[in-house]
Each structure stands twice: as C-alpha cells, then as structure tokens.
Design an enzyme around this catalytic site. Structure first.
Site, short mmCIF file in Angstrom:
data_model
loop_
_atom_site.label_atom_id
_atom_site.label_comp_id
_atom_site.label_asym_id
_atom_site.label_seq_id
_atom_site.Cartn_x
_atom_site.Cartn_y
_atom_site.Cartn_z
N LYS A 1 44.02 119.12 5.61
CA LYS A 1 43.35 119.13 4.30
C LYS A 1 43.71 120.40 3.53
CE LYS A 1 39.32 118.15 1.60
NZ LYS A 1 38.03 117.52 1.47
N ARG B 1 46.70 114.91 -3.68
CA ARG B 1 45.34 114.98 -3.11
C ARG B 1 44.66 113.61 -3.07
NH1 ARG B 1 40.49 119.46 -3.73
NH2 ARG B 1 39.05 118.30 -2.39
N ASN C 1 41.77 110.24 -0.35
CA ASN C 1 40.81 109.22 -0.75
C ASN C 1 41.07 107.89 -0.04
OD1 ASN C 1 39.05 108.14 -3.47
ND2 ASN C 1 38.91 110.30 -2.90
N GLU D 1 43.57 117.34 -7.67
CA GLU D 1 43.88 115.92 -7.52
C GLU D 1 44.64 115.35 -8.73
OE1 GLU D 1 40.70 113.56 -5.61
OE2 GLU D 1 41.43 111.86 -6.78
N LYS E 1 35.53 120.15 -3.58
CA LYS E 1 34.89 119.06 -4.33
C LYS E 1 33.39 119.16 -4.09
CE LYS E 1 38.25 115.30 -4.82
NZ LYS E 1 38.59 113.90 -4.47
N HIS F 1 38.40 105.17 0.47
CA HIS F 1 37.22 105.51 -0.33
C HIS F 1 36.99 104.59 -1.52
CE1 HIS F 1 37.43 109.04 2.19
NE2 HIS F 1 36.33 109.53 1.68
N HIS G 1 33.33 103.79 -1.15
CA HIS G 1 32.32 104.25 -2.11
C HIS G 1 31.60 103.06 -2.77
CE1 HIS G 1 34.00 108.60 -2.88
NE2 HIS G 1 33.26 108.51 -1.80
N HIS H 1 28.41 107.57 4.83
CA HIS H 1 29.69 107.73 4.14
C HIS H 1 30.88 107.46 5.08
CE1 HIS H 1 32.76 109.33 1.46
NE2 HIS H 1 33.18 110.08 2.46
N ARG I 1 26.44 129.85 -14.62
CA ARG I 1 27.84 129.46 -14.87
C ARG I 1 28.79 129.77 -13.72
NH1 ARG I 1 26.92 131.55 -20.11
NH2 ARG I 1 26.11 129.90 -21.44
N GLU J 1 36.67 110.26 9.27
CA GLU J 1 37.48 111.15 8.41
C GLU J 1 38.54 111.89 9.23
OE1 GLU J 1 37.14 111.04 5.08
OE2 GLU J 1 35.04 111.16 4.45
N1 LIG Z 1 33.29 117.32 -0.86
C1 LIG Z 1 34.11 116.60 -0.11
O1 LIG Z 1 35.32 116.82 -0.07
C2 LIG Z 1 33.54 115.52 0.76
C3 LIG Z 1 34.31 114.98 1.78
C4 LIG Z 1 33.76 113.99 2.58
C5 LIG Z 1 32.45 113.59 2.38
N2 LIG Z 1 31.73 114.15 1.40
C6 LIG Z 1 30.32 113.79 1.22
O2 LIG Z 1 29.62 114.22 2.37
C7 LIG Z 1 28.47 113.40 2.56
C8 LIG Z 1 28.41 112.94 3.99
O3 LIG Z 1 28.33 114.07 4.82
P1 LIG Z 1 27.66 113.96 6.27
O4 LIG Z 1 28.19 112.79 6.98
O5 LIG Z 1 27.75 115.28 6.88
O6 LIG Z 1 26.17 113.57 5.90
P2 LIG Z 1 24.82 114.44 5.85
O7 LIG Z 1 25.00 115.71 5.20
O8 LIG Z 1 23.79 113.49 5.33
O9 LIG Z 1 24.55 114.73 7.37
C9 LIG Z 1 24.37 113.65 8.24
C10 LIG Z 1 23.02 113.73 8.97
O10 LIG Z 1 23.21 114.57 10.08
C11 LIG Z 1 22.21 115.59 10.09
N3 LIG Z 1 22.85 116.77 10.66
C12 LIG Z 1 23.86 117.51 10.12
N4 LIG Z 1 24.24 118.46 10.98
C13 LIG Z 1 23.47 118.33 12.08
C14 LIG Z 1 23.41 119.00 13.32
N5 LIG Z 1 24.26 119.97 13.65
N6 LIG Z 1 22.47 118.61 14.21
C15 LIG Z 1 21.62 117.59 13.93
N7 LIG Z 1 21.66 116.89 12.78
C16 LIG Z 1 22.58 117.26 11.87
C17 LIG Z 1 21.75 115.74 8.67
O11 LIG Z 1 20.42 116.21 8.64
C18 LIG Z 1 21.85 114.29 8.18
O12 LIG Z 1 20.69 113.58 8.51
C19 LIG Z 1 28.60 112.27 1.59
O13 LIG Z 1 27.74 112.46 0.51
C20 LIG Z 1 30.04 112.33 1.14
O14 LIG Z 1 30.23 111.82 -0.16
C21 LIG Z 1 32.24 115.10 0.58
O1 LIG Z 2 38.73 116.11 -0.71
C1 LIG Z 2 39.14 115.07 -1.23
O2 LIG Z 2 39.92 115.05 -2.18
C2 LIG Z 2 38.67 113.75 -0.72
O3 LIG Z 2 38.93 112.73 -1.33
C3 LIG Z 2 37.89 113.75 0.55
C4 LIG Z 2 36.95 112.58 0.70
O4 LIG Z 2 36.76 112.37 2.09
C5 LIG Z 2 35.57 112.83 0.10
O5 LIG Z 2 34.70 111.79 0.44
C6 LIG Z 2 35.52 113.11 -1.38
O6 LIG Z 2 34.24 113.57 -1.76
C7 LIG Z 2 35.79 111.90 -2.21
O7 LIG Z 2 36.15 112.33 -3.46
P1 LIG Z 2 35.90 111.51 -4.79
O8 LIG Z 2 36.71 112.27 -5.79
O9 LIG Z 2 36.40 110.12 -4.56
O10 LIG Z 2 34.45 111.54 -5.06
ZN LIG Z 3 35.10 111.04 2.45
#
Ligand SMILES: NC(=O)c1ccc[n+]([C@@H]2O[C@H](COP(=O)([O-])OP(=O)(O)OC[C@H]3O[C@@H](n4cnc5c(N)ncnc54)[C@H](O)[C@@H]3O)[C@@H](O)[C@H]2O)c1
Ligand SMILES: O=C(O)C(=O)C[C@@H](O)[C@H](O)[C@H](O)COP(=O)(O)O
Ligand SMILES: [Zn+2]
Length: 382
Positions: free
Chosen positions: A235, A249, A253, A245, A152, A256, A260, A274, A130, A194
């Site tokens: 951010k 916030r 997006n 959000e 998130k 997105h 998405h 992404h 939890r 981004e």
């Molecule tokens: N939580 C949030 O607020 C938020 C915000 C934006 C995106 N996201 C999510 O994040 C994801 C995309 O993240 P991403 O672009 O980092 O993708 P990812 O985590 O898939 O990483 C991209 C690729 O780069 C490689 N990689 C990462 N760091 C490396 C390094 N230092 N050296 C060599 N290779 C490396 C990974 O192995 C992978 O193949 C999506 O799922 C998206 O929805 C979430």
């Molecule tokens: O942090 C946030 O809020 C964002 O919207 C950042 C986005 O870049 C990110 O991809 C986020 O995961 C998208 O959120 P979602 O709620 O649309 O899934």
């Molecule tokens: Zn994003």
C-alpha cells in the site's frame, strides 16, 4: 516478496511522500513505544485519543500509560463501535469534543482503533482548525494492513460509503500486532480480505504464500507480522506513487465497487462488515472478469476458493439475513454503485482481473452486462 520476519523484530515501512513522509512501525508490543515516538516527533505536544468503547476496554489504558510515561498530556474521546460512528453525528461528537479539549493546531489527534475510528478521527483532524496532525494506532487487522495507511479519511452518507472526506496523511502509524489477540474471529477474518486483496491485485507470489500460510496468520506469530508488513509495503508503494488516486491507486479499490454497494444495501449494519463486503466484491469482480473473457475461469475460481478457505463470505447469499430480509434488486444495486467515487461522467469504473496478481482499471464499463451479471448472482440458490 521478502522472507517472513522473526517474531520480535519491529519493522518500519516508510511511506515516501516527501515532506509528508511517515513511518509505519509494526511489531508485537510496539504500543508501549507510542509515547516516546510521539515525543520524539513532536516535542511538547498535547494529544487527544479518539477510540471506541470495545477498544477502550482493552487498549486505552496501555496507550495512555505510554503517553504519560513520556510526559505527554492526553484526553480521551470514546465513541460507539461500528459504522454507526462513521456518520455526521459521530463527526460532530468527535469534533466538538476535540474543540472542548482545546486541541490546538500544533497538537495531535491519536486514532486508537479499527478503520472506523481511523477514518473518523482522521477526518475530524483534517477539518479541526483547518487541519491538525494525527497519529494512527490501528487495532484491527483491517486497519493495520489498510485503513491506517494512505490518508483516506471520512464518513459515510446514508447514500453511500465514504462520500464525505479528505486526504489527510497521518504523521506516524504504530501497528502493534499483539493487540489483534483481542479481536473477534469474525472481525479478524473480515480484515483478512484486505490482506488477500494485495495478492490478488498485484502480487501473485504473495497470494500463493497466503494460500499456504493463511491459518498461521490467524494463529499469530511471524506469519501474521509478515502478512501485515507485506500488505503495508504494497500500500505504501502505491500511495507514494499516486497519493490522490488519479491513476494506479484505484487498484486498491478491487472488490469495493460491489462491496460498498452491498454495505449500503445492508444499511452499514453488522449484517456485513466492510471486509466481508470486499471479500464478496472481490469474488464478484473475478467472476465478472471471467465473464468478460479477461481471465480464465480457473483463475477466477482460485480467488473465491481461497477466501472460502479463510472462512469469508463470497456470495450474495452468504450475507446475513439474505434468505429472510433479502437484498436490494439489481437495479437498486446499480443505483448504489452509481455513487462510487470512481464514476466519471456517469460511467462506472471497475477494477478487474487479467490474472491472479494482475488487476487493471476498466473505465467506461457498460451498465447492461453488470446488471445482467448481478441478476444472475441474485438468482443463485442459497
Ligand atoms: N481509509 C482507508 O483507506 C480504509 C481502508 C479500508 C477500510 N476502511 C474503512 O474501515 C472501516 C472498517 O474498519 P474495521 O474493519 O477495522 O472496522 P471497525 O473499526 O468497526 O472495527 C471492527 C470492530 O472490531 C473492534 N476492535 C477493533 N480493534 C479491536 C481489538 N484490538 N480488540 C477487540 N476489538 C477490536 C471494534 O470495536 C469494532 O467493533 C470501514 O468503515 C471502511 O470503510 C478505510
Ligand atoms: O486506500 C485506498 O485507496 C483504498 O481504496 C483502500 C480501500 O480498502 C478502502 O476501503 C478505501 O476507504 C476505499 O476508498 P473509497 O475511495 O472507495 O471510499
Ligand atoms: Zn477497503
């Protein structure tokens, strides 16, 4: 916007969330301080590092060495790279491994990787016993400027992006800008979308700076650190004012709603990362805003022009395999967008532009003009 940092200054950005506030530590080489920072924050803690295979190859040993030097016991959980791990199966694998490692409520999960690892490990930490605390060690540009900050976490459903998840803030973020040196150019560019987003949505001066300096960010050095710190400050500010959000916030997006849907339409595959989806989505959002008369055509074009200069895709036709495999039609894309988390009582919400640097939340957007716009875009020549 503040002046660019000197190369060696680690910088701290505070995410001001009261008793859940945390620091983002940014700088070249800060990964080596992981152990001492974790020990200071949680004396006596045990940890499990969640990472992916590619990141493990480059950065797992330095992370483990830093923890070992601080006397912190750790275990490792390595998943496949890419969105394939941000799934029910990926969550099961990580959760079961954390349980097997006997990670207790007061222990720590460490997410070492890009946004996939951060979202997945963060969600596993949110539900394990939890709720267990976690630390973000973002290793992609995208993760350093965006996904590691703000809490998130989640996984995808085959029906849409991030449809299962939780708000669960990390207790610390360590963004070592040197680890980006091993990131592939395509992944670096995807993360840059981004970065540009922060300029487009709320900081015209930053966008202008990016127009002049973006190539230096790709080369490394102080411009890279400045871009990451500026993005994190933007951010952190938004998140501290609207953690869950309920309002502002949603501006984060930008791009997105379209992006998405495009990721889902391409099966969360390597056809479209992404950040690439965000680049196309942001361009479409600017063009759609111009179509509605909210922003001038020239300003809307400025957004797309900069993304093209940075080497990013901006059109549906730029998606890998568009000519051979095609893409969903406008109705199918509308159906995917209907799963967007900003939808209220069935009505779409879009983040649209009034100017470069001024995004607004547009609620109750009529579907017909969106469908027509998508038809127009799908019909464009490659
Ligand atoms: N939580 C949030 O607020 C938020 C915000 C934006 C995106 N996201 C999510 O994040 C994801 C995309 O993240 P991403 O672009 O980092 O993708 P990812 O985590 O898939 O990483 C991209 C690729 O780069 C490689 N990689 C990462 N760091 C490396 C390094 N230092 N050296 C060599 N290779 C490396 C990974 O192995 C992978 O193949 C999506 O799922 C998206 O929805 C979430
Ligand atoms: O942090 C946030 O809020 C964002 O919207 C950042 C986005 O870049 C990110 O991809 C986020 O995961 C998208 O959120 P979602 O709620 O649309 O899934
Ligand atoms: Zn994003």
């Amino acid at each position: 916007m503040t002046a660019p940092l000197k190369l060696s200054d680690p910088v701290k950005v505070d995410v001001a969330l009261g008793d859940r506030a945390y620091d983002i530590v940014i700088g070249r080489g800060v990964l080596s301080s992981l152990g001492e920072r974790v020990a200071a924050l949680r004396p006596g803690v045990r940890t499990a590092i969640v990472t992916d295979r590619t990141v493990a190859k480059h950065w797992l040993e330095p992370a483990e060495a830093s923890l070992a030097a601080a006397g912190i016991p750790t275990s490792r959980i390595v998943v496949e790279e890419g969105e394939i791990s941000k799934t029910y199966a990926g969550l099961e694998k990580v959760s079961e491994a954390l349980i097997a490692a006997k990670i207790e409520r007061n222990d720590l999960v460490i997410a070492l990787g890009g946004g996939v690892v951060g979202d997945l490990a963060g969600f596993a930490a949110a539900i394990l016993r939890r709720g267990v605390d976690f630390v973000q060690v973002p290793t992609s540009l995208l993760a350093q400027v965006d996904s590691s900050v703000g809490g998130k976490t989640g996984i995808n459903s085959p029906q849409g992006k991030n449809l299962l998840g939780a708000f669960h803030q990390p207790v610390l973020v360590i963004a070592d800008t040197a680890v980006l040196d091993t990131l592939s150019p395509r992944q670096f560019r995807a993360g840059y979308a981004e970065v540009a987003k922060y300029g487009v949505l709320g900081d015209e001066a930053f966008f202008t700076w990016l127009e002049k300096n973006h190539s230096d960010i790709f080369k490394g050095g102080s411009a890279r650190e400045h871009a990451i710190a500026t993005s994190c400050r933007a951010k952190a500010g938004v998140v501290s004012r609207d953690e869950r959000e309920t309002g502002e916030r949603a501006l984060l997006n930008l791009g997105h709603t379209f992006g998405h849907a495009l990721e889902a339409a391409t099966g969360f595959s390597d056809r479209l990362f992404h950040g690439e989806g965000v680049s196309i989505g942001m361009t479409l959002a600017a063009q759609f805003s111009a179509k509605l008369g909210m922003i001038g055509e020239a300003d809307a074009a400025r957004v797309g022009r900069h993304l093209i200069e940075a080497g990013l895709p901006t059109r549906l036709q730029d998606i890998a395999g568009f000519a051979q495999e095609g893409l969903a039609d406008a109705d199918a894309l509308m159906a995917l967008m209907a799963q967007d988390k900003k939808v209220k009582r069935g009505k779409l919400t879009f983040i649209l532009l009034e100017a470069v640097g001024r995004a607004v939340i547009a609620k109750d957007v009529e579907p017909a003009p969106v469908r027509d716009f998508l038809k127009e875009k799908l019909a464009q020549k490659a």
